[in-house]
Design a protein around this motif. Structure first.
Motif, PDB file in Angstrom:
ATOM      1  N   THR A   1      -3.723   7.152   1.361  1.00 26.83           N
ATOM      2  CA  THR A   1      -4.232   5.810   1.091  1.00 26.83           C
ATOM      3  C   THR A   1      -4.478   5.106   2.415  1.00 26.83           C
ATOM      4  O   THR A   1      -5.596   4.736   2.729  1.00 26.83           O
ATOM      5  CB  THR A   1      -3.244   5.001   0.222  1.00 26.83           C
TER       6      THR A   1
ATOM      7  N   SER B   1       0.808  -1.207   0.000  1.00 24.21           N
ATOM      8  CA  SER B   1       0.000   0.000   0.000  1.00 24.21           C
ATOM      9  C   SER B   1       0.842   1.258   0.000  1.00 24.21           C
ATOM     10  O   SER B   1       1.860   1.341   0.679  1.00 24.21           O
ATOM     11  CB  SER B   1      -0.906   0.017   1.237  1.00 24.21           C
TER      12      SER B   1
ATOM     13  N   GLY C   1      -3.465   2.057  -3.822  1.00 28.97           N
ATOM     14  CA  GLY C   1      -3.038   3.448  -3.837  1.00 28.97           C
ATOM     15  C   GLY C   1      -4.148   4.382  -4.255  1.00 28.97           C
ATOM     16  O   GLY C   1      -5.194   3.941  -4.741  1.00 28.97           O
ATOM     17  N   ASP C   2      -3.897   5.658  -4.084  1.00 25.51           N
ATOM     18  CA  ASP C   2      -4.894   6.675  -4.415  1.00 25.51           C
ATOM     19  C   ASP C   2      -4.556   7.460  -5.676  1.00 25.51           C
ATOM     20  O   ASP C   2      -5.275   8.385  -6.027  1.00 25.51           O
ATOM     21  CB  ASP C   2      -5.082   7.638  -3.231  1.00 25.51           C
TER      22      ASP C   2
END
Length: 176
Positions: free
Chosen positions: A37, A32, A116-117
């Motif tokens: 996030t 991650s 993830g963002d």
């Protein structure tokens, strides 16, 4: 080239993805992104939801590893209270951090997922590494100054993605 930005799944929040769902898809480890996030970039303590999700992953035997472009010092300080392993200076959108973490765990590409963002770093890095990906909505609306350029470019990529993949939509979890 556009498919390099397309996430495998789009989930509103990573906290709604259960270990059972991950295991059903053959996922044995979660990698991650850190800022926006797992935690808000300005709140290293994390939320109660994060701590609950981390405990569920741990109980299920699914490791969670932070993959970040930040320096070792910055990431270590940010995850100190979370006690998470990490790969710093991952060079996303390149695959170095993801590949290093995957090999360290001795897992195949099919057994990990990158969360993830950001399309421009996290999703592209996942594609470069040949692993599946989960795009999440940013935890908060503001970004560090270093992310603002990516968000600007991301708008144009989003438009193209939606044109080429009209069925691309946000889900509540992996089974939605």
């Amino acid at each position: 080239m556009l498919e390099e930005f397309k996430p495998t799944w789009m989930v509103k929040s990573i906290y709604s993805v259960s270990p059972e769902q991950l295991k059903a898809h053959g996922i044995r480890a979660v990698f991650s992104d850190l800022d926006n996030t797992l935690i808000a970039w300005n709140n290293p303590e994390g939320t109660p939801e994060l701590h609950q999700w981390m405990a569920e992953l741990e109980d299920a035997g699914i490791p969670l590893i932070v993959i970040s472009n930040n320096s070792k010092e910055r990431v270590a300080k940010a995850v100190e209270t979370l006690k998470l392993p990490f790969m710093s200076r991952s060079l996303k959108p390149l695959s170095f951090g993801i590949t290093r973490a995957r090999k360290k765990l001795g897992l195949s590409k099919d057994e990990v997922v990158m969360v993830g963002d950001q399309l421009m770093t996290d999703m592209l890095a996942a594609h470069q590494a040949g692993v599946r990906s989960i795009l999440v909505k940013p935890i908060i609306k503001t970004d560090k100054w270093t992310t603002k350029m990516n968000r600007f470019l991301e708008k144009y990529v989003w438009r193209s993605l939606h044109r080429h993949y009209p069925d691309l939509k946000w889900q509540e979890d992996l089974n939605d």
